[in-house]
Design a protein around this motif. Structure first.
Motif, PDB file in Angstrom:
ATOM      1  N   CYS A 143      60.114  77.630  -7.879  1.00 41.88           N
ATOM      2  CA  CYS A 143      61.250  76.243  -8.008  1.00 41.88           C
ATOM      3  C   CYS A 143      60.723  75.598  -9.339  1.00 41.88           C
ATOM      4  CB  CYS A 143      61.282  75.469  -6.808  1.00 41.88           C
ATOM      5  SG  CYS A 143      62.066  76.219  -5.467  1.00 41.88           S
ATOM      6  N   GLY A 144      59.716  76.096  -9.973  1.00 41.89           N
ATOM      7  CA  GLY A 144      59.094  75.071 -11.117  1.00 41.89           C
ATOM      8  C   GLY A 144      58.587  73.700 -10.734  1.00 41.89           C
ATOM      9  N   THR A 145      58.180  73.493  -9.332  1.00 34.61           N
ATOM     10  CA  THR A 145      57.830  72.078  -9.220  1.00 34.61           C
ATOM     11  C   THR A 145      56.487  72.117  -8.862  1.00 34.61           C
ATOM     12  OG1 THR A 145      58.565  72.544  -6.673  1.00 34.61           O
ATOM     13  CG2 THR A 145      60.213  71.537  -8.250  1.00 34.61           C
ATOM     14  N   HIS A 146      55.476  72.915  -9.227  1.00 35.49           N
ATOM     15  CA  HIS A 146      54.156  72.978  -8.540  1.00 35.49           C
ATOM     16  C   HIS A 146      53.452  71.892  -9.355  1.00 35.49           C
ATOM     17  CE1 HIS A 146      49.810  74.244  -7.855  1.00 35.49           C
ATOM     18  NE2 HIS A 146      50.643  75.213  -6.846  1.00 35.49           N
ATOM     19  N   ARG A 147      52.690  71.105  -8.371  1.00 33.82           N
ATOM     20  CA  ARG A 147      52.088  69.820  -9.016  1.00 33.82           C
ATOM     21  C   ARG A 147      50.844  69.906  -9.868  1.00 33.82           C
ATOM     22  NH1 ARG A 147      48.463  67.563  -3.884  1.00 33.82           N
ATOM     23  NH2 ARG A 147      47.788  69.634  -2.979  1.00 33.82           N
ATOM     24  N   ASN A 148      50.431  71.157 -10.045  1.00 39.33           N
ATOM     25  CA  ASN A 148      49.191  71.421 -11.027  1.00 39.33           C
ATOM     26  C   ASN A 148      50.117  72.171 -12.082  1.00 39.33           C
ATOM     27  OD1 ASN A 148      47.299  73.271 -12.600  1.00 39.33           O
ATOM     28  ND2 ASN A 148      46.040  72.358 -10.975  1.00 39.33           N
ATOM     29  N   ILE A 149      50.200  71.454 -13.291  1.00 39.74           N
ATOM     30  CA  ILE A 149      50.946  71.884 -14.501  1.00 39.74           C
ATOM     31  C   ILE A 149      50.505  72.977 -15.208  1.00 39.74           C
ATOM     32  CG2 ILE A 149      49.689  70.401 -16.314  1.00 39.74           C
ATOM     33  CD1 ILE A 149      52.451  69.929 -17.531  1.00 39.74           C
ATOM     34  N   TRP A 150      49.302  73.257 -14.986  1.00 40.46           N
ATOM     35  CA  TRP A 150      48.532  74.654 -15.633  1.00 40.46           C
ATOM     36  C   TRP A 150      48.780  75.711 -14.624  1.00 40.46           C
ATOM     37  CZ3 TRP A 150      47.457  74.218 -20.300  1.00 40.46           C
ATOM     38  CH2 TRP A 150      47.065  72.748 -20.901  1.00 40.46           C
ATOM     39  N   ALA A 151      48.851  75.564 -13.648  1.00 37.96           N
ATOM     40  CA  ALA A 151      49.331  76.725 -12.417  1.00 37.96           C
ATOM     41  C   ALA A 151      50.695  76.886 -12.714  1.00 37.96           C
ATOM     42  CB  ALA A 151      49.135  76.396 -10.946  1.00 37.96           C
ATOM     43  N   GLN A 152      51.332  76.150 -12.851  1.00 32.64           N
ATOM     44  CA  GLN A 152      53.078  76.311 -13.133  1.00 32.64           C
ATOM     45  C   GLN A 152      53.076  76.874 -14.608  1.00 32.64           C
ATOM     46  OE1 GLN A 152      55.839  75.499 -11.229  1.00 32.64           O
ATOM     47  NE2 GLN A 152      56.438  76.984 -12.279  1.00 32.64           N
ATOM     48  N   HIS A 153      52.343  76.652 -15.750  1.00 40.03           N
ATOM     49  CA  HIS A 153      52.435  76.955 -16.996  1.00 40.03           C
ATOM     50  C   HIS A 153      52.040  78.559 -16.898  1.00 40.03           C
ATOM     51  CE1 HIS A 153      52.110  77.898 -21.060  1.00 40.03           C
ATOM     52  NE2 HIS A 153      50.714  78.330 -20.800  1.00 40.03           N
ATOM     53  N   CYS A 154      51.070  79.140 -16.210  1.00 39.32           N
ATOM     54  CA  CYS A 154      50.372  80.389 -15.992  1.00 39.32           C
ATOM     55  C   CYS A 154      51.637  81.123 -15.339  1.00 39.32           C
ATOM     56  CB  CYS A 154      49.337  80.187 -15.293  1.00 39.32           C
ATOM     57  SG  CYS A 154      47.649  79.850 -16.353  1.00 39.32           S
ATOM     58  N   TRP A 155      52.119  80.595 -14.236  1.00 35.82           N
ATOM     59  CA  TRP A 155      53.367  81.282 -13.644  1.00 35.82           C
ATOM     60  C   TRP A 155      54.395  81.712 -14.364  1.00 35.82           C
ATOM     61  CZ3 TRP A 155      54.351  84.178  -9.424  1.00 35.82           C
ATOM     62  CH2 TRP A 155      55.726  84.346  -9.098  1.00 35.82           C
ATOM     63  N   ASN A 156      54.838  80.562 -15.002  1.00 33.52           N
ATOM     64  CA  ASN A 156      55.919  80.979 -15.989  1.00 33.52           C
ATOM     65  C   ASN A 156      55.636  81.806 -17.232  1.00 33.52           C
ATOM     66  OD1 ASN A 156      57.115  78.661 -14.707  1.00 33.52           O
ATOM     67  ND2 ASN A 156      56.625  77.142 -16.155  1.00 33.52           N
ATOM     68  N   LYS A 157      54.417  81.733 -17.668  1.00 38.88           N
ATOM     69  CA  LYS A 157      54.023  82.913 -18.547  1.00 38.88           C
ATOM     70  C   LYS A 157      53.873  84.123 -18.303  1.00 38.88           C
ATOM     71  CE  LYS A 157      51.076  83.019 -22.713  1.00 38.88           C
ATOM     72  NZ  LYS A 157      50.132  82.532 -23.608  1.00 38.88           N
ATOM     73  N   TYR A 158      53.043  84.356 -17.055  1.00 45.12           N
ATOM     74  CA  TYR A 158      52.459  85.647 -16.603  1.00 45.12           C
ATOM     75  C   TYR A 158      53.357  86.163 -15.277  1.00 45.12           C
ATOM     76  CZ  TYR A 158      48.699  84.130 -19.787  1.00 45.12           C
ATOM     77  OH  TYR A 158      48.175  83.780 -20.877  1.00 45.12           O
ATOM     78  N   GLY A 159      53.833  85.291 -14.621  1.00 50.07           N
ATOM     79  CA  GLY A 159      54.438  85.705 -13.412  1.00 50.07           C
ATOM     80  C   GLY A 159      53.640  86.505 -12.392  1.00 50.07           C
ATOM     81  N   MET A 160      52.280  86.148 -12.588  1.00 50.20           N
ATOM     82  CA  MET A 160      51.364  86.717 -11.547  1.00 50.20           C
ATOM     83  C   MET A 160      50.817  85.662 -10.376  1.00 50.20           C
ATOM     84  SD  MET A 160      47.687  88.607 -12.384  1.00 50.20           S
ATOM     85  CE  MET A 160      46.459  88.952 -11.213  1.00 50.20           C
ATOM     86  N   PHE A 161      50.895  86.276  -9.281  1.00 54.22           N
ATOM     87  CA  PHE A 161      50.487  85.402  -7.945  1.00 54.22           C
ATOM     88  C   PHE A 161      49.488  86.583  -7.122  1.00 54.22           C
ATOM     89  CE2 PHE A 161      50.985  81.840  -5.631  1.00 54.22           C
ATOM     90  CZ  PHE A 161      50.533  82.107  -4.290  1.00 54.22           C
ATOM     91  N   GLY A 162      48.234  86.351  -6.969  1.00 51.27           N
ATOM     92  CA  GLY A 162      47.618  87.050  -6.141  1.00 51.27           C
ATOM     93  C   GLY A 162      46.581  85.936  -5.062  1.00 51.27           C
TER      94      GLY A 162
END
Length: 86
Positions: A45-64
């Protein structure tokens, strides 16, 4: 592409989320399944409270999501969200 969770009946503990390009987030939760789901939902949803985690998700789309250690809820360490991305 998102990696699959490694949860196998573990209730509480310390976890790591790999976010791509050697970035990862470390946290702890009383209910790991619920916490994994919450992280996925917030990132999607683009609402993660950790801005760096959100940035990485937006850039790489990886979640392990990996459980690093099982702990009783009363013995869980407190991990500060703003300092938990590496």
């Amino acid at each position: 592409a998102a990696a699959h969770s490694k949860l196998t009946g573990v209730e509480s503990g310390i976890y790591r989320i790999d976010l791509g390009d050697d970035w990862f987030y470390v946290g702890s939760a009383v209910n790991l399944r619920r916490r994994e789901s919450q992280h996925r939902r917030e990132l999607n949803c683009g609402t993660h409270r950790n801005i760096w985690a959100q940035h990485c998700w937006n850039k790489y789309g990886m979640f392990g999501f990996t459980v690093l250690e099982e702990c009783e809820p009363s013995k869980l360490p407190v991990v500060a969200p703003s300092k938990s991305i590496f």
